[in-house]
Scaffold this motif. Sequence first.
Motif, PDB file in Angstrom:
ATOM      1  N   PRO A   2      71.028 -27.954 -45.067  1.00 26.05           N
ATOM      2  CA  PRO A   2      70.792 -26.812 -44.240  1.00 26.05           C
ATOM      3  C   PRO A   2      69.456 -26.827 -43.663  1.00 26.05           C
ATOM      4  O   PRO A   2      68.594 -26.323 -43.948  1.00 26.05           O
ATOM      5  CB  PRO A   2      70.618 -25.760 -45.656  1.00 26.05           C
ATOM      6  N   SER A   3      69.684 -27.671 -42.490  1.00 22.76           N
ATOM      7  CA  SER A   3      68.600 -27.707 -41.434  1.00 22.76           C
ATOM      8  C   SER A   3      69.202 -27.403 -39.990  1.00 22.76           C
ATOM      9  O   SER A   3      70.403 -27.675 -39.945  1.00 22.76           O
ATOM     10  CB  SER A   3      67.649 -29.069 -41.439  1.00 22.76           C
ATOM     11  N   GLN A   4      68.462 -26.888 -39.168  1.00 23.52           N
ATOM     12  CA  GLN A   4      69.081 -26.648 -38.124  1.00 23.52           C
ATOM     13  C   GLN A   4      69.709 -27.804 -37.255  1.00 23.52           C
ATOM     14  O   GLN A   4      70.723 -28.006 -36.712  1.00 23.52           O
ATOM     15  CB  GLN A   4      68.213 -25.949 -36.848  1.00 23.52           C
ATOM     16  N   ALA A   5      68.861 -28.971 -37.620  1.00 21.70           N
ATOM     17  CA  ALA A   5      69.089 -30.304 -36.846  1.00 21.70           C
ATOM     18  C   ALA A   5      70.737 -30.781 -37.503  1.00 21.70           C
ATOM     19  O   ALA A   5      71.464 -31.636 -36.692  1.00 21.70           O
ATOM     20  CB  ALA A   5      68.214 -31.216 -36.991  1.00 21.70           C
ATOM     21  N   ASP A   6      70.823 -30.485 -38.821  1.00 22.37           N
ATOM     22  CA  ASP A   6      71.991 -30.994 -39.288  1.00 22.37           C
ATOM     23  C   ASP A   6      73.162 -30.141 -39.441  1.00 22.37           C
ATOM     24  O   ASP A   6      74.334 -30.522 -39.052  1.00 22.37           O
ATOM     25  CB  ASP A   6      71.779 -31.340 -40.591  1.00 22.37           C
ATOM     26  N   VAL A   7      72.805 -28.840 -39.374  1.00 23.93           N
ATOM     27  CA  VAL A   7      73.970 -27.751 -39.275  1.00 23.93           C
ATOM     28  C   VAL A   7      74.763 -27.544 -37.765  1.00 23.93           C
ATOM     29  O   VAL A   7      75.899 -27.530 -37.619  1.00 23.93           O
ATOM     30  CB  VAL A   7      73.685 -26.240 -39.836  1.00 23.93           C
ATOM     31  N   SER A   8      73.714 -27.631 -36.636  1.00 28.21           N
ATOM     32  CA  SER A   8      74.241 -27.308 -35.393  1.00 28.21           C
ATOM     33  C   SER A   8      75.263 -28.420 -34.709  1.00 28.21           C
ATOM     34  O   SER A   8      76.412 -27.720 -34.179  1.00 28.21           O
ATOM     35  CB  SER A   8      73.249 -27.458 -34.395  1.00 28.21           C
ATOM     36  N   PRO A   9      75.145 -29.630 -35.178  1.00 27.20           N
ATOM     37  CA  PRO A   9      76.244 -30.508 -34.672  1.00 27.20           C
ATOM     38  C   PRO A   9      77.368 -30.361 -35.456  1.00 27.20           C
ATOM     39  O   PRO A   9      78.428 -30.462 -34.645  1.00 27.20           O
ATOM     40  CB  PRO A   9      75.575 -32.040 -34.799  1.00 27.20           C
ATOM     41  N   ILE A  10      77.484 -30.146 -36.736  1.00 26.86           N
ATOM     42  CA  ILE A  10      78.660 -30.142 -37.294  1.00 26.86           C
ATOM     43  C   ILE A  10      79.354 -28.580 -37.324  1.00 26.86           C
ATOM     44  O   ILE A  10      80.694 -28.474 -37.476  1.00 26.86           O
ATOM     45  CB  ILE A  10      78.636 -30.738 -38.833  1.00 26.86           C
ATOM     46  N   LEU A  11      78.566 -27.592 -37.151  1.00 26.32           N
ATOM     47  CA  LEU A  11      79.084 -26.446 -36.739  1.00 26.32           C
ATOM     48  C   LEU A  11      79.864 -26.181 -35.521  1.00 26.32           C
ATOM     49  O   LEU A  11      80.905 -25.643 -35.584  1.00 26.32           O
ATOM     50  CB  LEU A  11      77.885 -25.416 -36.469  1.00 26.32           C
ATOM     51  N   GLY A  12      79.593 -27.002 -34.751  1.00 26.95           N
ATOM     52  CA  GLY A  12      80.119 -27.207 -33.422  1.00 26.95           C
ATOM     53  C   GLY A  12      81.624 -27.808 -33.683  1.00 26.95           C
ATOM     54  O   GLY A  12      82.477 -27.364 -33.096  1.00 26.95           O
ATOM     55  N   MET A  13      81.582 -28.799 -34.412  1.00 29.05           N
ATOM     56  CA  MET A  13      82.959 -29.459 -34.969  1.00 29.05           C
ATOM     57  C   MET A  13      83.754 -28.769 -35.822  1.00 29.05           C
ATOM     58  O   MET A  13      85.036 -28.451 -35.533  1.00 29.05           O
ATOM     59  CB  MET A  13      82.587 -30.931 -35.623  1.00 29.05           C
ATOM     60  N   ALA A  14      83.136 -27.785 -36.583  1.00 28.07           N
ATOM     61  CA  ALA A  14      83.956 -26.862 -37.156  1.00 28.07           C
ATOM     62  C   ALA A  14      84.524 -25.984 -36.448  1.00 28.07           C
ATOM     63  O   ALA A  14      85.788 -25.551 -36.818  1.00 28.07           O
ATOM     64  CB  ALA A  14      82.943 -26.412 -38.255  1.00 28.07           C
ATOM     65  N   ASN A  15      83.674 -25.437 -35.689  1.00 25.30           N
ATOM     66  CA  ASN A  15      84.320 -24.215 -34.740  1.00 25.30           C
ATOM     67  C   ASN A  15      85.454 -25.016 -33.846  1.00 25.30           C
ATOM     68  O   ASN A  15      86.614 -24.226 -33.746  1.00 25.30           O
ATOM     69  CB  ASN A  15      83.415 -23.756 -33.662  1.00 25.30           C
ATOM     70  N   GLU A  16      85.435 -26.148 -33.267  1.00 25.42           N
ATOM     71  CA  GLU A  16      86.627 -26.714 -32.630  1.00 25.42           C
ATOM     72  C   GLU A  16      87.879 -26.945 -33.558  1.00 25.42           C
ATOM     73  O   GLU A  16      88.790 -26.687 -33.204  1.00 25.42           O
ATOM     74  CB  GLU A  16      86.138 -28.335 -32.091  1.00 25.42           C
ATOM     75  N   LEU A  17      87.623 -27.291 -34.788  1.00 22.06           N
ATOM     76  CA  LEU A  17      88.588 -27.542 -35.852  1.00 22.06           C
ATOM     77  C   LEU A  17      89.309 -26.249 -36.043  1.00 22.06           C
ATOM     78  O   LEU A  17      90.479 -26.073 -35.901  1.00 22.06           O
ATOM     79  CB  LEU A  17      88.121 -28.111 -37.016  1.00 22.06           C
ATOM     80  N   ILE A  18      88.588 -25.035 -36.097  1.00 23.15           N
ATOM     81  CA  ILE A  18      89.140 -23.827 -36.325  1.00 23.15           C
ATOM     82  C   ILE A  18      90.000 -23.449 -35.438  1.00 23.15           C
ATOM     83  O   ILE A  18      91.126 -22.656 -35.051  1.00 23.15           O
ATOM     84  CB  ILE A  18      88.041 -22.737 -36.778  1.00 23.15           C
ATOM     85  N   THR A  19      89.365 -23.735 -33.910  1.00 23.09           N
ATOM     86  CA  THR A  19      90.159 -23.195 -32.735  1.00 23.09           C
ATOM     87  C   THR A  19      91.481 -23.737 -32.994  1.00 23.09           C
ATOM     88  O   THR A  19      92.555 -23.250 -32.189  1.00 23.09           O
ATOM     89  CB  THR A  19      89.451 -23.780 -31.656  1.00 23.09           C
ATOM     90  N   ARG A  20      91.555 -24.935 -33.243  1.00 20.51           N
ATOM     91  CA  ARG A  20      92.919 -25.917 -33.236  1.00 20.51           C
ATOM     92  C   ARG A  20      93.728 -25.420 -34.420  1.00 20.51           C
ATOM     93  O   ARG A  20      94.752 -25.915 -34.782  1.00 20.51           O
ATOM     94  CB  ARG A  20      92.371 -27.480 -33.391  1.00 20.51           C
ATOM     95  N   GLY A  21      93.503 -24.702 -35.317  1.00 17.58           N
ATOM     96  CA  GLY A  21      94.055 -23.931 -36.306  1.00 17.58           C
ATOM     97  C   GLY A  21      93.804 -24.608 -37.890  1.00 17.58           C
ATOM     98  O   GLY A  21      94.407 -24.420 -38.759  1.00 17.58           O
ATOM     99  N   GLU A  22      92.764 -25.262 -37.943  1.00 18.78           N
ATOM    100  CA  GLU A  22      92.342 -26.004 -39.309  1.00 18.78           C
ATOM    101  C   GLU A  22      91.593 -24.778 -40.026  1.00 18.78           C
ATOM    102  O   GLU A  22      91.022 -23.930 -39.513  1.00 18.78           O
ATOM    103  CB  GLU A  22      91.395 -26.937 -39.191  1.00 18.78           C
TER     104      GLU A  22
END
Length: 130
Positions: A10-30
């Motif tokens: 839980p640090s900004q440096a670690d959460v930000s990059p994978i939060l973007g990836m999570a958002n993309e996967l959710i957009t694709r229906g995951e």
Amino acid sequence: MSQVLFLSDPSQADVSPILGMANELITRGEKVTFFSSDEFKVPIEQIGADFKAYNQELNIFQGKKAIDEEEKPKSGLISALLEPMKFIDDILVQIRGLKFDYAVFSPSYPYANIITQLLGIPKTEQAAYN
């Protein structure tokens, strides 16, 4: 639709990059379940992920508070090395009954190998960007 487990320090440096990836996967229906600390609950839930918080008493990413003035606080890393199964067990209890197809984790996440082996799922490390 895949079920994806996200594990992050839980640090900004670690959460930000994978939060973007999570958002993309959710957009694709995951469907995404994302572990972090309470400070990241709002941005994680805003992208549509299921937020799970690390148990505050076991949160290895924050130093332990001193019980008395003579005792120095333990760093999160020291706690992680001394009591890894307490942390891992807490995560496994919170996801009991859920089935994941794979896990995505931040580069510094300490227990990805153990957790994915226990769950019998593949893992993907999100590369760090500077």
